[in-house]
Design a protein around this motif. Structure first.
Motif, PDB file in Angstrom:
ATOM      1  N   THR A  20       3.148  -1.041  46.533  1.00 39.49           N
ATOM      2  CA  THR A  20       3.047  -1.719  47.343  1.00 39.49           C
ATOM      3  C   THR A  20       3.420  -0.930  48.753  1.00 39.49           C
ATOM      4  N   SER A  21       3.751   0.261  48.551  1.00 37.33           N
ATOM      5  CA  SER A  21       4.062   1.237  49.946  1.00 37.33           C
ATOM      6  C   SER A  21       2.852   1.818  50.413  1.00 37.33           C
ATOM      7  N   SER A  22       1.816   1.581  49.949  1.00 41.99           N
ATOM      8  CA  SER A  22       0.213   2.083  50.370  1.00 41.99           C
ATOM      9  C   SER A  22      -0.355   1.007  51.163  1.00 41.99           C
ATOM     10  N   PHE A  23       0.222  -0.780  50.974  1.00 45.12           N
ATOM     11  CA  PHE A  23      -0.123  -1.309  52.133  1.00 45.12           C
ATOM     12  C   PHE A  23       0.780  -1.289  53.030  1.00 45.12           C
ATOM     13  N   ASN A  24       2.572  -0.681  52.516  1.00 41.74           N
ATOM     14  CA  ASN A  24       3.262  -0.877  54.073  1.00 41.74           C
ATOM     15  C   ASN A  24       2.391   0.270  55.233  1.00 41.74           C
ATOM     16  N   GLU A  25       2.010   1.466  54.438  1.00 42.37           N
ATOM     17  CA  GLU A  25       1.533   2.386  55.640  1.00 42.37           C
ATOM     18  C   GLU A  25       1.115   2.118  56.015  1.00 42.37           C
ATOM     19  N   MET A  26      -0.602   1.449  55.568  1.00 46.68           N
ATOM     20  CA  MET A  26      -1.304   1.356  56.575  1.00 46.68           C
ATOM     21  C   MET A  26      -1.591   0.014  57.835  1.00 46.68           C
ATOM     22  N   ASN A  27      -0.354  -0.728  57.009  1.00 47.52           N
ATOM     23  CA  ASN A  27       0.098  -1.763  58.297  1.00 47.52           C
ATOM     24  C   ASN A  27       0.253  -1.488  59.338  1.00 47.52           C
ATOM     25  N   SER A  28       1.936  -0.026  58.679  1.00 47.37           N
ATOM     26  CA  SER A  28       2.393   0.962  59.665  1.00 47.37           C
ATOM     27  C   SER A  28       1.448   1.370  60.810  1.00 47.37           C
ATOM     28  N   ILE A  29       0.426   1.864  60.485  1.00 44.01           N
ATOM     29  CA  ILE A  29      -0.861   2.805  61.032  1.00 44.01           C
ATOM     30  C   ILE A  29      -1.909   1.598  61.824  1.00 44.01           C
ATOM     31  N   LEU A  30      -2.236   0.753  61.014  1.00 50.51           N
ATOM     32  CA  LEU A  30      -2.230  -0.812  62.148  1.00 50.51           C
ATOM     33  C   LEU A  30      -1.711  -0.880  63.203  1.00 50.51           C
ATOM     34  N   SER A  31      -0.302  -1.321  63.158  1.00 47.16           N
ATOM     35  CA  SER A  31       0.612  -1.714  64.279  1.00 47.16           C
ATOM     36  C   SER A  31       0.859  -0.588  65.372  1.00 47.16           C
ATOM     37  N   SER A  32       0.110   0.992  64.636  1.00 43.25           N
ATOM     38  CA  SER A  32       0.790   1.698  66.123  1.00 43.25           C
ATOM     39  C   SER A  32      -0.908   1.848  66.928  1.00 43.25           C
ATOM     40  N   MET A  33      -1.496   1.311  65.752  1.00 41.96           N
ATOM     41  CA  MET A  33      -3.190   1.348  67.167  1.00 41.96           C
ATOM     42  C   MET A  33      -2.475   0.323  68.197  1.00 41.96           C
ATOM     43  N   LYS A  34      -2.714  -1.067  67.454  1.00 41.98           N
ATOM     44  CA  LYS A  34      -2.792  -2.466  68.438  1.00 41.98           C
ATOM     45  C   LYS A  34      -1.291  -1.986  69.355  1.00 41.98           C
ATOM     46  N   ARG A  35      -0.316  -1.058  69.179  1.00 43.11           N
ATOM     47  CA  ARG A  35       0.625  -0.647  70.197  1.00 43.11           C
ATOM     48  C   ARG A  35      -0.341   0.272  71.202  1.00 43.11           C
ATOM     49  N   ALA A  36      -1.242   1.263  70.485  1.00 42.27           N
ATOM     50  CA  ALA A  36      -1.337   2.262  71.811  1.00 42.27           C
ATOM     51  C   ALA A  36      -2.912   1.383  72.563  1.00 42.27           C
ATOM     52  N   HIS A  37      -3.328   0.226  71.749  1.00 39.41           N
ATOM     53  CA  HIS A  37      -4.176  -0.252  72.710  1.00 39.41           C
ATOM     54  C   HIS A  37      -3.558  -1.116  73.754  1.00 39.41           C
ATOM     55  N   LEU A  38      -2.579  -1.777  73.527  1.00 36.82           N
ATOM     56  CA  LEU A  38      -2.062  -2.255  74.853  1.00 36.82           C
ATOM     57  C   LEU A  38      -1.919  -1.581  75.656  1.00 36.82           C
ATOM     58  N   LYS A  39      -0.875  -0.601  74.899  1.00 34.33           N
ATOM     59  CA  LYS A  39       0.226   0.566  76.355  1.00 34.33           C
ATOM     60  C   LYS A  39      -1.505   0.892  77.287  1.00 34.33           C
ATOM     61  N   SER A  40      -2.621   1.600  76.730  1.00 33.20           N
ATOM     62  CA  SER A  40      -3.551   2.212  77.667  1.00 33.20           C
ATOM     63  C   SER A  40      -4.457   0.891  78.067  1.00 33.20           C
ATOM     64  N   GLY A  41      -4.671  -0.259  77.959  1.00 26.15           N
ATOM     65  CA  GLY A  41      -5.341  -1.263  78.503  1.00 26.15           C
ATOM     66  C   GLY A  41      -6.263  -1.008  77.880  1.00 26.15           C
ATOM     67  N   PRO A  42      -7.496  -1.791  78.714  1.00 19.81           N
ATOM     68  CA  PRO A  42      -8.620  -2.327  78.222  1.00 19.81           C
ATOM     69  C   PRO A  42      -9.580  -0.961  78.286  1.00 19.81           C
ATOM     70  N   ALA A  43     -10.404  -0.076  77.356  1.00 15.18           N
ATOM     71  CA  ALA A  43     -11.451   0.980  77.713  1.00 15.18           C
ATOM     72  C   ALA A  43     -12.243   0.459  78.320  1.00 15.18           C
ATOM     73  N   ASP A  44     -11.961   1.714  79.685  1.00 10.18           N
ATOM     74  CA  ASP A  44     -13.505   1.774  80.661  1.00 10.18           C
ATOM     75  C   ASP A  44     -14.368   1.817  80.182  1.00 10.18           C
ATOM     76  N   ALA A  45     -15.669   2.256  80.626  1.00  5.50           N
ATOM     77  CA  ALA A  45     -16.637   2.014  80.333  1.00  5.50           C
ATOM     78  C   ALA A  45     -17.189   4.138  80.090  1.00  5.50           C
ATOM     79  N   GLU A  46     -16.593   4.495  80.523  1.00  2.00           N
ATOM     80  CA  GLU A  46     -16.483   6.263  80.778  1.00  2.00           C
ATOM     81  C   GLU A  46     -15.956   6.433  79.033  1.00  2.00           C
ATOM     82  N   LEU A  47     -14.842   6.128  78.729  1.00  2.98           N
ATOM     83  CA  LEU A  47     -13.740   6.042  77.454  1.00  2.98           C
ATOM     84  C   LEU A  47     -15.306   5.243  76.491  1.00  2.98           C
ATOM     85  N   ARG A  48     -15.253   3.942  76.963  1.00  2.90           N
ATOM     86  CA  ARG A  48     -16.400   3.435  75.300  1.00  2.90           C
ATOM     87  C   ARG A  48     -17.821   4.515  75.245  1.00  2.90           C
ATOM     88  N   GLN A  49     -18.027   5.114  76.320  1.00  2.30           N
ATOM     89  CA  GLN A  49     -19.776   5.536  76.269  1.00  2.30           C
ATOM     90  C   GLN A  49     -18.882   7.169  75.403  1.00  2.30           C
TER      91      GLN A  49
END
Length: 487
Positions: A20-49
């Motif tokens: 189950t540590s593999s699931f926990n590791e993936m879930n931890s990475i996903l949680s970090s990515m979600k927090r980073a996504h919210l903190k940075s705000g919606p990506a503008d056109a330049e970043l998406r490109q």
């Protein structure tokens, strides 16, 4: 399990699949990515490109190594097929998205009454999970990024364990070109994939078999994760009485031989007018003879991906033959029909098939082509409609009336008339299945919309006239309702 965790390397963590540590590791990475996504705000056109263009650079700058890795994983894979289907096609999809993303991001203004302002604002979903298959390991990993990145999302990718060299190289390259909060690659076996599908993504895209798709959807439902399922099924080729058999077989077998038929959109069986069997055999032999004068030593012809899939195809042929089918190898003169050491199987026609044969029950995913005959075109339509809806249907015939009849009376993810699989190359068209062949579609703007939340935004007028009707007392408003209902 292995996870790409830095901008320059793949982590060395290899965990037991059942741990189950593999699931926990993936879930931890996903949680970090979600927090980073919210903190940075919606990506503008330049970043998406920028993310789209970095994906393109990754593919272009490493195309030789990627093609070599795919060939090693398959035993042998045509370099041309890898370049065309996995690299060039992905680059074109990403380029198209980069050219249009600023336009797609624009909010749509809606006419609203009583002084209100209204618009539909495209909003990123967040972190999208992608489970990609082995048959086109780059196309089906990087192609979806056109929609995912243009929509402003970040991504976690689980590539197939059946193409390990390619998957490991993808993970290494992604670590060089992307920040881990933008794009993470998870490596591991089918048990890791099952754990991956149960993570609380903001959206999950799975490409693979219908049977596994059901499991993925069941796992995702525990977290109410919306899914896009790109599945397969048995895509029919209908040859109408007025069709040119030479054209039909040349175009059908071109796809049946491409990647040795290991394609979700590959023709899975032919419906042929009775009495044309021998003409079809002649047309098929000529088509293969022209394209593949040799096969076993031909670098243009691809091997079956592994021993298990090779043996499965041989078993399908044996089962059909035991149950009365006529099996015709289209191998070049003097060559074997199949070779276990090379895992190359020549295209085969399988005639006189019945629904009791496994080859008519399973998605083939190889260079075997069953042929079933019919009396009237309506019989062919009825046969298709009695079975699960396919990812694609292909119709050969010149009558526009019968083309329209077939289009209106059958349901499939896509329909191509007088060719096979062409629709997938048109970026402006949605690509996806229906019913048992899939849920949702992407490509072009359809991918942008698939991985976007269409958020309605309303700004009330200063007077607030539209909300007056819900405020009590109601007696003086009842007459207005009655007048409306009596119109």
């Amino acid at each position: 399990m292995s996870v790409q965790t830095s901008s320059a390397q793949v982590a060395a963590a290899n965990l037991d699949s059942a741990d189950t540590s593999s699931f926990n590791e993936m879930n931890s990475i996903l949680s970090s990515m979600k927090r980073a996504h919210l903190k940075s705000g919606p990506a503008d056109a330049e970043l998406r490109q920028d993310r789209l263009l970095r994906s393109i650079r990754l593919l272009k700058e490493n195309h030789v190594a990627l093609a070599q890795a795919m060939s090693e994983d398959f035993g042998h894979r045509s370099t041309y097929q890898s370049m065309l289907a996995d690299i060039v096609t992905s680059v074109r999809a990403l380029q198209y998205a980069a050219e249009h993303v600023a336009e797609w991001m624009t909010a749509e203004t809606i006419d609203a009454d009583q002084g209100m302002q209204a618009r539909i604002q495209p909003q990123p979903l967040g972190v999208v999970g992608v489970i990609s298959p082995w048959n086109f390991p780059l196309n089906l990993s990087f192609g979806p990024l056109a929609g995912i990145f243009s929509a402003g999302n970040t991504v976690m990718l689980k590539p197939s364990e059946l193409t390990p060299k390619t998957s490991e190289l993808i993970a290494e390259l992604v670590g060089r070109y992307f920040d881990p909060m933008e794009f993470v690659v998870v490596l591991g076996d089918s048990k890791i994939a099952a754990q991956f599908s149960s993570l609380p993504f903001d959206h999950l895209l799975f490409t693979g078999s219908t049977a596994v798709g059901k499991k993925v959807m069941r796992a995702a439902s525990e977290n109410l994760v919306p899914v896009t399922l790109e599945l397969g099924g048995k895509s029919p080729v209908v040859i109408a009485p007025d069709a040119d058999l030479s054209t039909a077989m040349t175009r059908t077998l071109a796809i049946k031989a491409f990647n040795a038929g290991q394609i979700c959109l590959s023709p899975d069986y032919v419906l042929l007018p009775q009495g044309k069997e021998e003409s079809l055999i002649d047309a098929a032999q000529q088509a293969i003879r022209h394209s593949f004068p040799t096969m076993q030593a031909n670098p243009d012809y691809t091997s079956i991906v592994n021993e298990r899939h090779y043996q499965r195809l041989i078993d399908l042929l044996d089962d059909a033959q035991r149950k009365g089918a006529r099996v015709i190898s289209l191998a070049p003169a003097g060559e074997v029909a199949f070779d276990q050491s090379s895992r190359k199987i020549a295209p085969h026609l399988v005639l006189d098939v019945t629904d009791e044969m496994a080859i008519m029950q399973e998605e083939i995913f190889g260079p075997l082509l069953p042929v079933k005959t019919y009396h009237e075109l309506g019989d062919a339509i009825d046969y298709i409609n009695q079975h699960p809806r396919p990812l694609a249907a292909y119709y050969f015939g010149e009558s526009q009336t019968q083309q329209a009849q077939f289009a209106s009376q059958t349901t499939s993810g896509g329909l191509v008339i007088n060719d096979v699989m062409t629709h997938v190359t048109i970026e402006e068209l949605p690509f996806g299945g229906v019913g048992a062949s899939g849920i949702g579609a992407y490509h072009g703007i359809h991918g942008f919309r698939r991985f976007t939340h269409a958020k309605p935004i309303v700004i009330q007028s200063k007077e607030g006239a539209s909300s007056q009707r819900i405020r009590a007392p109601y007696a003086d408003k009842m007459a207005q309702l009655e007048a409306f209902l009596s119109q």
